[in-house]
Design a protein around this motif. Sequence first.
Motif, PDB file in Angstrom:
ATOM      1  N   LEU A   1      94.590  63.391 135.778  1.00  0.00           N
ATOM      2  CA  LEU A   1      94.468  64.806 136.126  1.00  0.00           C
ATOM      3  C   LEU A   1      95.774  65.543 135.898  1.00  0.00           C
ATOM      4  O   LEU A   1      95.793  66.659 135.359  1.00  0.00           O
ATOM      5  N   THR A   2      96.888  64.922 136.279  1.00  0.00           N
ATOM      6  CA  THR A   2      98.193  65.551 136.071  1.00  0.00           C
ATOM      7  C   THR A   2      98.472  65.761 134.592  1.00  0.00           C
ATOM      8  O   THR A   2      98.969  66.813 134.176  1.00  0.00           O
ATOM      9  N   SER A   3      98.142  64.766 133.766  1.00  0.00           N
ATOM     10  CA  SER A   3      98.364  64.891 132.326  1.00  0.00           C
ATOM     11  C   SER A   3      97.458  65.948 131.718  1.00  0.00           C
ATOM     12  O   SER A   3      97.872  66.704 130.835  1.00  0.00           O
ATOM     13  N   SER A   4      96.193  66.045 132.186  1.00  0.00           N
ATOM     14  CA  SER A   4      95.269  67.042 131.638  1.00  0.00           C
ATOM     15  C   SER A   4      95.685  68.466 131.977  1.00  0.00           C
ATOM     16  O   SER A   4      95.319  69.403 131.267  1.00  0.00           O
ATOM     17  N   LEU A   5      96.470  68.610 133.041  1.00  0.00           N
ATOM     18  CA  LEU A   5      96.958  69.945 133.407  1.00  0.00           C
ATOM     19  C   LEU A   5      98.197  70.345 132.631  1.00  0.00           C
ATOM     20  O   LEU A   5      98.755  71.416 132.873  1.00  0.00           O
ATOM     21  N   GLY A   6      98.655  69.484 131.699  1.00  0.00           N
ATOM     22  CA  GLY A   6      99.768  69.843 130.840  1.00  0.00           C
ATOM     23  C   GLY A   6     101.104  69.278 131.258  1.00  0.00           C
ATOM     24  O   GLY A   6     102.126  69.589 130.634  1.00  0.00           O
ATOM     25  N   ALA A   7     101.136  68.435 132.265  1.00  0.00           N
ATOM     26  CA  ALA A   7     102.407  67.862 132.711  1.00  0.00           C
ATOM     27  C   ALA A   7     102.874  66.807 131.717  1.00  0.00           C
ATOM     28  O   ALA A   7     102.057  66.150 131.062  1.00  0.00           O
ATOM     29  N   PRO A   8     104.184  66.604 131.570  1.00  0.00           N
ATOM     30  CA  PRO A   8     104.687  65.542 130.686  1.00  0.00           C
ATOM     31  C   PRO A   8     104.208  64.170 131.142  1.00  0.00           C
ATOM     32  O   PRO A   8     103.856  63.959 132.300  1.00  0.00           O
ATOM     33  N   LEU A   9     104.227  63.242 130.192  1.00  0.00           N
ATOM     34  CA  LEU A   9     103.751  61.898 130.491  1.00  0.00           C
ATOM     35  C   LEU A   9     104.565  61.248 131.601  1.00  0.00           C
ATOM     36  O   LEU A   9     104.016  60.535 132.448  1.00  0.00           O
ATOM     37  N   ALA A  10     105.868  61.486 131.616  1.00  0.00           N
ATOM     38  CA  ALA A  10     106.706  60.881 132.654  1.00  0.00           C
ATOM     39  C   ALA A  10     106.277  61.341 134.039  1.00  0.00           C
ATOM     40  O   ALA A  10     106.265  60.549 134.989  1.00  0.00           O
ATOM     41  N   ILE A  11     105.907  62.613 134.175  1.00  0.00           N
ATOM     42  CA  ILE A  11     105.461  63.128 135.473  1.00  0.00           C
ATOM     43  C   ILE A  11     104.124  62.505 135.855  1.00  0.00           C
ATOM     44  O   ILE A  11     103.901  62.123 137.017  1.00  0.00           O
ATOM     45  N   ALA A  12     103.218  62.387 134.902  1.00  0.00           N
ATOM     46  CA  ALA A  12     101.911  61.788 135.189  1.00  0.00           C
ATOM     47  C   ALA A  12     102.055  60.332 135.636  1.00  0.00           C
ATOM     48  O   ALA A  12     101.399  59.881 136.574  1.00  0.00           O
ATOM     49  N   LEU A  13     102.951  59.591 134.962  1.00  0.00           N
ATOM     50  CA  LEU A  13     103.178  58.203 135.356  1.00  0.00           C
ATOM     51  C   LEU A  13     103.806  58.121 136.740  1.00  0.00           C
ATOM     52  O   LEU A  13     103.498  57.214 137.526  1.00  0.00           O
ATOM     53  N   ALA A  14     104.706  59.045 137.037  1.00  0.00           N
ATOM     54  CA  ALA A  14     105.340  59.051 138.357  1.00  0.00           C
ATOM     55  C   ALA A  14     104.313  59.317 139.458  1.00  0.00           C
ATOM     56  O   ALA A  14     104.355  58.709 140.542  1.00  0.00           O
TER      57      ALA A  14
END
Length: 407
Positions: free
Chosen positions: A230-243
Amino acid sequence: MSSTKHAGAAAAFEDTLRDFWATRPVRPRIGGKVGGVSAAIGRRYGIDPVLVRVAFVLAAIYGGAGVVLYLLGWLLFPKEGEPVPGNPSPKPEPTSSTLAVILVVLLIPGVFWLTSTPSIIGLAAGLGVLYLVHRTYGERNVAPPPTPAPAPSANPAATPVDENTWVYPGSGTTAAAEAQSPPKWDPLGAAPFAWDLPEPAEPEQPEPRRPRRRWITWTTLVLAAFAGGLTSSLGAPLAIALAIALGVLGLGLIAGSFLHGGRGLIAAAVPLAAVAMLASALPSSTFTGRIGDYTIVPTRTVELDPNYELSAGTVTLDLRDLKLAPDENVTTSANVGVGDVTVLLPPNVDVTAGCKTGLGDVQCLNAMSSGGAADQTATDYGADGLGGGHVSLDLQVGVGSVEVSRG
């Protein structure tokens, strides 16, 4: 009413802290990995030590709070005493003076290291979790107070009068002595000298094996994947989504330590933490999908693109044949996730270069560095001095090398 409630809460908080200090975990002599802090916490509160170690590692990755918390536990938790014959539970020993000095020296830079917001939050969260664990499971595995040794019997060995009557020497009794029936464990009266000993205790029943709660692992994995996606689909960088996904796994590990489950999350948390750290060090161009080796040999400025991006591979900019007017300025950049960037310059052109790697080597004209977060900036006017055109370079590599030299 409100002031009374606050006073009661403050008193309860203070009592919990005092009880924690009085019954704080004891570092074992056998079973600890480094210092035995995780093993001590696990043994004291009935928590799997592996989960405690994973919690320390995750806290260390994000801000370094786990390192400071572990050093504090090593310093403040006593060590299990040396067993001696006749005393199976010796008094715990405080941390030795030499080790205490070493730990304090290590804590000084560690405390100054905690300057970022994530590290401060991690330190507060670690202390808060330990407080809640003690408040919930503080009654577990508390050493019972020592019981006084039984006083020696005043009655020596007795002599039988008949099968149910015994006379103790020195008691002043005769044939009409007081009767004493044999205990249950000696129905034949074979050992009257030991009748004053307490009845043998019933053997302890083995603790029932707790059922495996595998649903904790699968539920946490599904929630982590959903949160990261969900975080990645909202446009966040991959590092943020993994975090975000790693944070959900951390919450699952904490919940599993209370519910005695979730050990399978360790296999997912450790590699995910490594990938998250790598992703945070890589530039955004790492995930564009382009892979390969590219060599660009422009002779005119129109042949030079403003930016070159690769996920993995090499970019070589050969600018030795580039023709520039005396007052002409040209700017270009290169971003490579994993690989190398090489720039070859003509001998007389003026250049300003910024060279950076997340992990690797940098040779930016005469400026060199290597290791993590290597970053160099160089300005050079060539063999003929100032003038003859100007080139501005912005070069970044996540993992690899950056090299700028004159041909």
